[in-house]
Design a protein around this motif. Sequence first.
Motif, mmCIF file in Angstrom:
data_model
loop_
_atom_site.group_PDB
_atom_site.id
_atom_site.type_symbol
_atom_site.label_atom_id
_atom_site.label_comp_id
_atom_site.label_asym_id
_atom_site.label_seq_id
_atom_site.Cartn_x
_atom_site.Cartn_y
_atom_site.Cartn_z
ATOM 1 N N LEU A 108 57.140 -34.046 3.795
ATOM 2 C CA LEU A 108 57.217 -32.948 4.759
ATOM 3 C C LEU A 108 58.661 -32.695 5.167
ATOM 4 C CD1 LEU A 108 54.242 -33.666 7.206
ATOM 5 C CD2 LEU A 108 54.251 -32.267 5.142
ATOM 6 N N SER A 109 58.942 -31.441 5.480
ATOM 7 C CA SER A 109 60.251 -31.088 6.016
ATOM 8 C C SER A 109 60.370 -31.585 7.457
ATOM 9 C CB SER A 109 60.444 -29.572 5.979
ATOM 10 O OG SER A 109 59.527 -28.939 6.880
ATOM 11 N N LEU A 145 53.652 -31.828 13.079
ATOM 12 C CA LEU A 145 52.585 -32.804 12.892
ATOM 13 C C LEU A 145 52.545 -33.792 14.046
ATOM 14 C CD1 LEU A 145 50.478 -34.497 11.385
ATOM 15 C CD2 LEU A 145 52.332 -35.510 10.053
ATOM 16 N N LEU A 155 49.057 -27.845 6.709
ATOM 17 C CA LEU A 155 50.461 -28.163 6.971
ATOM 18 C C LEU A 155 51.114 -28.855 5.778
ATOM 19 C CD1 LEU A 155 52.684 -28.175 9.234
ATOM 20 C CD2 LEU A 155 51.960 -30.526 9.701
ATOM 21 N N SER A 156 50.371 -29.727 5.110
ATOM 22 C CA SER A 156 50.933 -30.481 3.994
ATOM 23 C C SER A 156 50.800 -29.760 2.659
ATOM 24 C CB SER A 156 50.256 -31.856 3.897
ATOM 25 O OG SER A 156 48.850 -31.739 3.775
ATOM 26 N N THR A 177 54.804 -22.500 9.337
ATOM 27 C CA THR A 177 54.494 -23.743 10.026
ATOM 28 C C THR A 177 54.462 -23.573 11.543
ATOM 29 O OG1 THR A 177 56.839 -24.323 9.836
ATOM 30 C CG2 THR A 177 55.348 -25.236 8.200
ATOM 31 N N PRO A 203 49.743 -36.953 5.133
ATOM 32 C CA PRO A 203 50.657 -35.800 5.118
ATOM 33 C C PRO A 203 52.118 -36.192 4.953
ATOM 34 C CG PRO A 203 49.037 -35.581 6.867
ATOM 35 C CD PRO A 203 48.902 -36.972 6.338
ATOM 36 N N MET A 204 52.519 -37.293 5.587
ATOM 37 C CA MET A 204 53.917 -37.716 5.478
ATOM 38 C C MET A 204 54.270 -38.117 4.056
ATOM 39 S SD MET A 204 55.536 -37.413 8.349
ATOM 40 C CE MET A 204 55.432 -37.483 10.137
ATOM 41 N N GLN A 233 58.017 -29.478 9.567
ATOM 42 C CA GLN A 233 56.619 -29.859 9.398
ATOM 43 C C GLN A 233 56.314 -31.192 10.076
ATOM 44 O OE1 GLN A 233 56.809 -29.532 5.060
ATOM 45 N NE2 GLN A 233 55.105 -28.083 5.115
ATOM 46 N N SER A 234 57.218 -32.150 9.956
ATOM 47 C CA SER A 234 57.023 -33.460 10.578
ATOM 48 C C SER A 234 56.958 -33.339 12.094
ATOM 49 C CB SER A 234 58.150 -34.415 10.171
ATOM 50 O OG SER A 234 58.177 -34.607 8.780
#
Length: 272
Positions: free
Chosen positions: A91-92, A99, A134-135, A142, A86-87, A95-96
């Motif tokens: 990601l914003s 996560l 999420l990604s 989110t 995902p990273m 989002q990070s």
Amino acid sequence: MTLMSRPAAHSPALVLRTWACGETSVIASLLTRDHGFVKVIAKAARRPKSTLRSLVEPGRIVDAEFSLDPGRELQYLRGGSVELDPMGVGLSLEQSAYLLGALELVDRCRPAAAPGDDGEEELFGICLEFLRVLSSPSCRRTALLFFAFEWELLARHGLSPEVMACASCGIGRGEATAGTLRFDPAEGGLVCGSCGAQHGGGAGRPVSPEALDLLAELATKGITLDVADEDPARPLRREVGGAIHRFLGYHLPGYRLPTALDLLRAGKEQRG
């Protein structure tokens, strides 16, 4: 003399947490689909050319091969491949943070597995779906997605809040007197005015109709909710998130607000 091979396992796994060991090795906490929670050591994984280096990044879904010796608490990570990162999709900050917060919750508040049940496999599936959504470029809700993940974690513990009716008397939220509903973790969720009065008139906190609608959406749709729309306004997010946070804190031993969510607070202060 015949050499006995060490027992080995092969399973998709989510990397939850890692920490350095010795000069070059890494210890990782994994949630695997087929073997539940496994702690592994990746020898020399911090060396630049190590083939294990990419397998011990938190948040990644990996296809891992590891030893499975019941006499050892720490297994050996032997190899594998990265299935989802995902990273790696950019990601914003928000989002990070969500996560990392989800990883923190699973690592600290994982449900106890009963022999023969499939609870850990279900939890792995929920984590995988959360990471995929999420990604995704289409994910715009989110915060609500993270709340849905928290809700699913509670469900794995058998502790889903009651949000469709009063948790004490069972009266439907549509039948309760307007403005009297409160959210009380000690009572298991919503409490109507009459039941609240029996607890001294102050059980829980008042909950707005808009927050009730979002809580009902989380209860009915869970991780499958529509994430293409915008997140609700910040005050409503805080109300819903606060209710779930208090419920988690009341019912799950070891729970605390994920430190990763401090990233959101820092980002808001910088923008302000």
